[in-house]
Design an enzyme around this catalytic site. Structure first.
Site, mmCIF file in Angstrom:
data_model
loop_
_atom_site.group_PDB
_atom_site.id
_atom_site.type_symbol
_atom_site.label_atom_id
_atom_site.label_comp_id
_atom_site.label_asym_id
_atom_site.label_seq_id
_atom_site.Cartn_x
_atom_site.Cartn_y
_atom_site.Cartn_z
ATOM 1 N N CYS A 1 0.823 -1.206 0.000
ATOM 2 C CA CYS A 1 0.000 0.000 0.000
ATOM 3 C C CYS A 1 0.863 1.265 0.000
ATOM 4 O O CYS A 1 1.460 1.595 -1.010
ATOM 5 C CB CYS A 1 -0.993 -0.039 1.159
ATOM 6 S SG CYS A 1 -2.398 1.094 0.962
ATOM 7 N N HIS B 1 -3.104 -5.199 1.502
ATOM 8 C CA HIS B 1 -2.507 -5.538 2.797
ATOM 9 C C HIS B 1 -2.549 -7.053 3.012
ATOM 10 O O HIS B 1 -3.546 -7.588 3.503
ATOM 11 C CB HIS B 1 -3.279 -4.851 3.926
ATOM 12 C CG HIS B 1 -3.118 -3.370 3.967
ATOM 13 N ND1 HIS B 1 -2.196 -2.737 4.767
ATOM 14 C CD2 HIS B 1 -3.757 -2.387 3.285
ATOM 15 C CE1 HIS B 1 -2.280 -1.432 4.587
ATOM 16 N NE2 HIS B 1 -3.216 -1.195 3.698
ATOM 17 N N GLU C 1 -1.000 -8.642 5.230
ATOM 18 C CA GLU C 1 -0.752 -8.926 6.646
ATOM 19 C C GLU C 1 -2.029 -8.963 7.477
ATOM 20 O O GLU C 1 -1.981 -9.330 8.661
ATOM 21 C CB GLU C 1 0.216 -7.883 7.223
ATOM 22 C CG GLU C 1 -0.364 -6.510 7.503
ATOM 23 C CD GLU C 1 -0.527 -5.616 6.288
ATOM 24 O OE1 GLU C 1 -0.895 -4.442 6.485
ATOM 25 O OE2 GLU C 1 -0.287 -6.077 5.147
#
EC number: 4.3.3.6
Length: 199
Positions: free
Chosen positions: A79, A169, A171
């Site tokens: 990002c 993202h 994660e």
């Protein structure tokens, strides 16, 4: 293995948790001294790219980190991190590390689609969960840039030499495959120095 995680702003803790679950030591990079430590990889997390770029310079981190990236340090950028790596921003004259030959559009999905979730094909990994939060996307890529993922025709994941840039993202969804791919690229031992012009 020790991986540096830019920890001046943004979603760095989530990356650290995944890396630690994969048995990797994390070094939070918060100042110039940290940025000069030896690490085998670097994560540039999501957050606010303008703030991150400002803090990188104020905290004397910009040049040492850029030197490492240019020398071939493996990087996973998500990002805002993708914006930091991009050579060109479509709707902004700012440039940061400028080591990834792509043109990126900030906040590309607008307000209505500012945040969304999907599962799409990612390289050889199959379908992976992707969370987009006021995300950029990649408008165009330079020579030798491998496209890893698209969503509705928009490029959202690329690899260039030792750099992986993502609009989303990875994660946030508990899926470790992209981080494992990044770690595998480190343990593979290949280093591809960049031939980038100085900022």
């Amino acid at each position: 293995m020790r991986v540096g995680v830019l920890a001046v702003q943004g979603a760095f803790i989530e990356h650290e948790k995944i890396l630690q679950n994969l048995g990797v030591e994390c070094l939070e990079l918060r100042n110039g001294k940290d940025a000069r430590q030896d690490v085998e990889g670097l994560i540039l997390p999501g957050g606010e790219s303008t703030t991150q770029g400002k803090l990188l310079r104020e905290l004397d981190m910009f040049e040492p980190l850029r030197e490492k990236i240019v020398a071939g340090l493996p990087v996973l950028a998500t990002c805002a991190g993708l914006i930091l790596l991009a050579e060109e921003l479509a709707n902004d004259s700012a440039r940061y590390f400028a080591t990834l030959p792509v043109r990126v559009k900030r906040n590309a999905y607008g307000r209505q689609l500012g945040s969304f979730y999907t599962e799409e094909q990612f390289g050889d990994l199959g379908k992976v969960p992707m969370t987009f939060i006021r995300a950029p996307y990649i408008e165009s890529v330079g020579e030798d840039v491998e496209i890893l993922a698209k969503v509705n025709g928009d490029i959202v994941g690329v690899r260039y030499k030792n750099q992986i840039g993502l609009s989303f993202h990875p994660e946030l969804n508990g899926d470790r495959r992209i981080h494992q791919m990044f770690l595998d690229s480190i343990s593979g031992g290949k280093s591809f120095p960049c031939t980038q012009k100085a900022v």
